[in-house]
Write a protein that holds these residues in place. Structure first.
Motif, PDB file in Angstrom:
ATOM      1  N   PRO A   1     -10.698  11.482   8.789  1.00 40.99           N
ATOM      2  CA  PRO A   1      -9.504  10.665   9.017  1.00 40.99           C
ATOM      3  C   PRO A   1      -9.777   9.456   9.904  1.00 40.99           C
ATOM      4  N   ASP A   2     -10.547   9.635  10.977  1.00 39.73           N
ATOM      5  CA  ASP A   2     -10.843   8.509  11.872  1.00 39.73           C
ATOM      6  C   ASP A   2     -11.667   7.436  11.166  1.00 39.73           C
ATOM      7  N   ALA A   3     -12.631   7.867  10.365  1.00 39.65           N
ATOM      8  CA  ALA A   3     -13.467   6.896   9.652  1.00 39.65           C
ATOM      9  C   ALA A   3     -12.647   6.085   8.650  1.00 39.65           C
ATOM     10  N   LEU A   4     -11.702   6.744   7.992  1.00 37.80           N
ATOM     11  CA  LEU A   4     -10.860   6.038   7.029  1.00 37.80           C
ATOM     12  C   LEU A   4      -9.937   5.051   7.732  1.00 37.80           C
ATOM     13  N   LEU A   5      -9.429   5.427   8.909  1.00 40.72           N
ATOM     14  CA  LEU A   5      -8.595   4.484   9.667  1.00 40.72           C
ATOM     15  C   LEU A   5      -9.387   3.230  10.007  1.00 40.72           C
ATOM     16  N   GLN A   6     -10.639   3.400  10.402  1.00 46.60           N
ATOM     17  CA  GLN A   6     -11.478   2.246  10.733  1.00 46.60           C
ATOM     18  C   GLN A   6     -11.831   1.438   9.489  1.00 46.60           C
ATOM     19  N   GLN A   7     -12.171   2.146   8.398  1.00 44.19           N
ATOM     20  CA  GLN A   7     -12.578   1.463   7.170  1.00 44.19           C
ATOM     21  C   GLN A   7     -11.473   0.564   6.630  1.00 44.19           C
ATOM     22  N   PHE A   8     -10.225   1.044   6.716  1.00 43.60           N
ATOM     23  CA  PHE A   8      -9.107   0.293   6.144  1.00 43.60           C
ATOM     24  C   PHE A   8      -8.321  -0.474   7.206  1.00 43.60           C
ATOM     25  N   HIS A   9      -8.848  -0.499   8.446  1.00 49.90           N
ATOM     26  CA  HIS A   9      -8.186  -1.221   9.539  1.00 49.90           C
ATOM     27  C   HIS A   9      -6.706  -0.827   9.611  1.00 49.90           C
ATOM     28  N   ALA A  10      -6.486   0.490   9.623  1.00 46.66           N
ATOM     29  CA  ALA A  10      -5.119   1.023   9.568  1.00 46.66           C
ATOM     30  C   ALA A  10      -4.812   1.807  10.831  1.00 46.66           C
ATOM     31  N   SER A  11      -3.518   1.973  11.101  1.00 50.41           N
ATOM     32  CA  SER A  11      -3.080   2.733  12.267  1.00 50.41           C
ATOM     33  C   SER A  11      -2.633   4.136  11.898  1.00 50.41           C
ATOM     34  N   SER A  12      -2.539   4.446  10.603  1.00 50.85           N
ATOM     35  CA  SER A  12      -2.126   5.775  10.157  1.00 50.85           C
ATOM     36  C   SER A  12      -2.714   6.041   8.780  1.00 50.85           C
ATOM     37  N   LEU A  13      -2.753   7.328   8.402  1.00 50.04           N
ATOM     38  CA  LEU A  13      -3.247   7.677   7.073  1.00 50.04           C
ATOM     39  C   LEU A  13      -2.302   7.186   5.988  1.00 50.04           C
ATOM     40  N   GLU A  14      -1.011   7.022   6.308  1.00 48.87           N
ATOM     41  CA  GLU A  14      -0.090   6.451   5.336  1.00 48.87           C
ATOM     42  C   GLU A  14      -0.532   5.050   4.941  1.00 48.87           C
ATOM     43  N   GLU A  15      -0.936   4.258   5.931  1.00 48.93           N
ATOM     44  CA  GLU A  15      -1.431   2.912   5.637  1.00 48.93           C
ATOM     45  C   GLU A  15      -2.733   2.969   4.859  1.00 48.93           C
ATOM     46  N   VAL A  16      -3.621   3.894   5.241  1.00 48.89           N
ATOM     47  CA  VAL A  16      -4.861   4.052   4.493  1.00 48.89           C
ATOM     48  C   VAL A  16      -4.573   4.377   3.037  1.00 48.89           C
ATOM     49  N   PHE A  17      -3.649   5.321   2.820  1.00 47.43           N
ATOM     50  CA  PHE A  17      -3.311   5.737   1.463  1.00 47.43           C
ATOM     51  C   PHE A  17      -2.770   4.562   0.661  1.00 47.43           C
ATOM     52  N   GLU A  18      -1.833   3.814   1.255  1.00 41.28           N
ATOM     53  CA  GLU A  18      -1.242   2.670   0.555  1.00 41.28           C
ATOM     54  C   GLU A  18      -2.313   1.650   0.162  1.00 41.28           C
ATOM     55  N   ARG A  19      -3.195   1.327   1.091  1.00 44.13           N
ATOM     56  CA  ARG A  19      -4.206   0.308   0.821  1.00 44.13           C
ATOM     57  C   ARG A  19      -5.243   0.806  -0.186  1.00 44.13           C
ATOM     58  N   ALA A  20      -5.559   2.100  -0.131  1.00 41.34           N
ATOM     59  CA  ALA A  20      -6.550   2.638  -1.059  1.00 41.34           C
ATOM     60  C   ALA A  20      -6.041   2.654  -2.489  1.00 41.34           C
ATOM     61  N   VAL A  21      -4.771   3.038  -2.676  1.00 40.89           N
ATOM     62  CA  VAL A  21      -4.262   3.196  -4.056  1.00 40.89           C
ATOM     63  C   VAL A  21      -3.730   1.878  -4.626  1.00 40.89           C
ATOM     64  N   THR A  22      -3.401   0.904  -3.760  1.00 43.41           N
ATOM     65  CA  THR A  22      -2.900  -0.367  -4.268  1.00 43.41           C
ATOM     66  C   THR A  22      -3.960  -1.452  -4.249  1.00 43.41           C
ATOM     67  N   GLY A  23      -5.070  -1.199  -3.549  1.00 42.20           N
ATOM     68  CA  GLY A  23      -6.133  -2.193  -3.484  1.00 42.20           C
ATOM     69  C   GLY A  23      -5.849  -3.335  -2.537  1.00 42.20           C
ATOM     70  N   GLN A  24      -4.856  -3.150  -1.656  1.00 43.05           N
ATOM     71  CA  GLN A  24      -4.510  -4.203  -0.701  1.00 43.05           C
ATOM     72  C   GLN A  24      -5.514  -4.269   0.449  1.00 43.05           C
TER      73      GLN A  24
END
Length: 243
Positions: A220-243
């Motif tokens: 979870p921490d690595a994904l937050l850093q990879q997607f420059h996100a503050s929560s897994l919800e943001e990670v999920f949104e960016r991963a599935v929408t390509g934003q």
């Protein structure tokens, strides 16, 4: 660390629909791995293939060193599977149900008793185990079926939406139980969930699925850093929408 699950390029189609597309990942003993994705992403199909309920169209997976394609009976001896809507025999008491399940896994009376004792400890239902399951709340039933899933100490426990429909306190109890069993018994867990908080507070590593493929994988921490996100919800949104 010993590998409990090694998934090797598995794919599965339903007619013309490709549900799982060339997925590979590993889980170590005592590790909790979470699958996240929208409905139809392929999560449950992966779980059912690993539980030997579905056969992959291609690829394979090794559970405790056994192939889900070539040795499904040996795989079943090393796993326990908890579907989303799993229930229990409502006419039984909780204690009788645990005894019944223990009898399916162990022949020796001593082994059965030790298994039931562990199940009683895991579910934490106390005197309610002497009541019929028909009187249980959804949370109590879920704790009971989680206990029956973990008490044989499988190499891999496969959980589909383990806290679905539960309130906050029951959900917290289930998550704590999963983490404790992974740590104390070395059981590897593969769980699917729509709840990002559940994954972030329970899983050691996780993957986000879309249309049968992994869009992202890591802690979870690595994904937050990879997607420059503050929560897994943001990670999920960016991963599935390509934003």
């Amino acid at each position: 660390m010993t590998t409990a699950l090694d998934v090797q390029h598995i794919s599965k189609s339903y007619g013309k629909k490709l549900a799982v597309n060339d997925v590979s990942f590993q889980i170590s003993e005592g590790e909790i791995f979470g699958l996240m994705g929208m409905n139809g992403a392929g999560k449950t199909t992966i779980l059912r293939m690993l539980a030997t309920l579905l056969r992959p169209d291609s690829g394979d997976a090794l559970i405790a060193g056994h192939s889900i394609c070539k040795a499904p009976e040996k795989v079943r001896a090393n796993i326990c599977y908890l579907p989303d809507e799993a229930g229990a025999y409502r006419s039984m008491t909780g204690r009788r149900y645990l005894n019944f399940i223990a009898g399916l896994y162990f022949k020796e009376e001593e082994e059965q008793e030790a298994c039931v004792k562990l199940g009683e400890e895991i579910c934490g239902l106390g005197d309610a185990l002497d009541r019929k399951i028909s009187t249980y709340s959804r949370g109590m039933t879920r704790k009971l079926v989680l206990a029956r899933t973990v008490m044989p100490k499988p190499r891999l426990a496969i959980l589909d939406e383990p806290t679905s429909g539960l309130d906050v306190l029951n959900s917290l109890d289930i998550r704590k139980t999963i983490r404790r069993c992974a740590k104390e018994y070395g059981t590897a867990f593969l769980l699917s969930s729509h709840h990002m908080l559940e994954i972030s507070t329970t899983a050691d590593r996780c993957a986000i699925m879309k249309e049968g493929v992994f869009m992202a994988e890591g802690t979870p921490d690595a994904l937050l850093q990879q997607f420059h996100a503050s929560s897994l919800e943001e990670v999920f949104e960016r991963a599935v929408t390509g934003q």
